[in-house]
Design a protein around this motif. Sequence first.
Motif, mmCIF file in Angstrom:
data_model
loop_
_atom_site.group_PDB
_atom_site.id
_atom_site.type_symbol
_atom_site.label_atom_id
_atom_site.label_comp_id
_atom_site.label_asym_id
_atom_site.label_seq_id
_atom_site.Cartn_x
_atom_site.Cartn_y
_atom_site.Cartn_z
ATOM 1 N N ARG A 151 -55.482 12.359 28.132
ATOM 2 C CA ARG A 151 -55.703 13.677 27.376
ATOM 3 C C ARG A 151 -56.556 14.581 28.137
ATOM 4 N NH1 ARG A 151 -56.839 10.491 21.849
ATOM 5 N NH2 ARG A 151 -54.401 9.445 21.556
ATOM 6 N N VAL A 152 -57.346 13.981 29.042
ATOM 7 C CA VAL A 152 -58.374 14.871 29.588
ATOM 8 C C VAL A 152 -57.843 16.321 30.234
ATOM 9 C CG1 VAL A 152 -60.031 14.855 31.603
ATOM 10 C CG2 VAL A 152 -59.697 12.712 30.476
ATOM 11 N N PRO A 153 -56.778 16.419 30.960
ATOM 12 C CA PRO A 153 -56.349 17.654 31.499
ATOM 13 C C PRO A 153 -56.415 18.661 30.164
ATOM 14 C CG PRO A 153 -55.352 16.228 32.766
ATOM 15 C CD PRO A 153 -56.091 15.273 31.518
ATOM 16 N N TYR A 154 -55.651 18.245 29.225
ATOM 17 C CA TYR A 154 -55.622 18.904 28.157
ATOM 18 C C TYR A 154 -56.705 19.428 27.313
ATOM 19 C CZ TYR A 154 -50.828 17.292 28.607
ATOM 20 O OH TYR A 154 -49.511 16.898 29.261
ATOM 21 N N LEU A 155 -57.808 18.581 27.329
ATOM 22 C CA LEU A 155 -58.808 18.632 26.605
ATOM 23 C C LEU A 155 -59.743 19.783 27.447
ATOM 24 C CD1 LEU A 155 -59.790 15.234 25.486
ATOM 25 C CD2 LEU A 155 -58.859 16.907 24.118
ATOM 26 N N ARG A 156 -59.800 19.674 28.693
ATOM 27 C CA ARG A 156 -60.590 20.452 29.640
ATOM 28 C C ARG A 156 -59.899 22.051 29.380
ATOM 29 N NH1 ARG A 156 -59.288 18.151 34.193
ATOM 30 N NH2 ARG A 156 -60.886 16.604 34.214
ATOM 31 N N ALA A 157 -58.427 22.011 29.672
ATOM 32 C CA ALA A 157 -58.019 23.393 29.337
ATOM 33 C C ALA A 157 -58.460 23.957 28.012
ATOM 34 C CB ALA A 157 -56.522 23.053 29.379
ATOM 35 N N ALA A 158 -58.619 23.134 26.956
ATOM 36 C CA ALA A 158 -59.131 23.804 25.616
ATOM 37 C C ALA A 158 -60.643 24.286 25.681
ATOM 38 C CB ALA A 158 -58.930 22.879 24.524
ATOM 39 N N GLU A 159 -61.351 23.302 26.376
ATOM 40 C CA GLU A 159 -62.709 23.727 26.360
ATOM 41 C C GLU A 159 -63.091 24.466 27.258
ATOM 42 O OE1 GLU A 159 -66.478 20.542 26.758
ATOM 43 O OE2 GLU A 159 -65.001 20.121 28.104
ATOM 44 N N GLU A 160 -62.420 25.007 28.327
ATOM 45 C CA GLU A 160 -62.343 26.129 29.373
ATOM 46 C C GLU A 160 -62.218 27.586 28.272
ATOM 47 O OE1 GLU A 160 -59.732 25.389 32.256
ATOM 48 O OE2 GLU A 160 -61.187 24.101 33.396
ATOM 49 N N THR A 161 -61.637 27.598 27.402
ATOM 50 C CA THR A 161 -61.411 28.938 26.491
ATOM 51 C C THR A 161 -62.295 28.827 25.575
ATOM 52 O OG1 THR A 161 -59.948 27.639 24.842
ATOM 53 C CG2 THR A 161 -58.785 28.265 26.754
#
Length: 248
Positions: A151-161
């Motif tokens: 799940r990490v890449p998806y969480l990172r993408a959300a966090e970057e927004t």
Amino acid sequence: MPEAPRSAVDKALDLVEAVARASQPPRLTDLAEEVGLHRATAYRVLVDLVRRGWVLRAGDRYLPGTAVLHLSSSAARNSLGALAAPVLTALSEHTGLMVNLQVPEADRSRVIDVVRPDRLAMISSLNGQSLPVHRFAGPLALVAALAPADRVPYLRAAEETGHPLDGPDGLLADIEEAERTGFAVEYGRNEQPVASLARAVVTRPGAPVCALTLVGLGPDFGEARLPGLRERLREATDELARILEGPA
């Protein structure tokens, strides 16, 4: 031009893809430059591709070969979209809602097919678009079905927004709820007054293949109707999973 290190398979696929997407049959020099290979290397790979039927040589130009054409025909019959189409159509007819099919990508999902009834023509189908997990039910259902480490890449993408991960309104709470119930629900997060309900299609634990999403207006997902929609969606995703797994 220095070559980037890549496998023989990568080089072959790069050349096949370059030939397939060219607006007119390309020459060897055009292909070598586009895929970043030395001319001699590109030529050696193309010789094998011609021999195997993946590329057809016509004078000094190259075209898609018969193997590509056969594969395209087979893919049209056996692709995920083709296999899922009857399921999407039946689900839309039974619910009166728009239904889309999404597949996971590196850090979001992509809509690859949509069935939309006339009454919901005002809602964008999003067909072909990639969707972030923190704004849409489809990718949320897919991420909830993943193993936690994936799940990490998806969480990172959300966090970057700037979307929060922790707290009652954070993404982790949404994922936990979707994992617990098996469904992801979204009310107007991306577009008012649009709501959606999604469920992943899983044939192997921790590795969702795709997700089906019901999309409509907020009142379509009222408390009285939601249990029935969940059951219809469960039946549809289970049916698609059986189709993808093939005969026992």
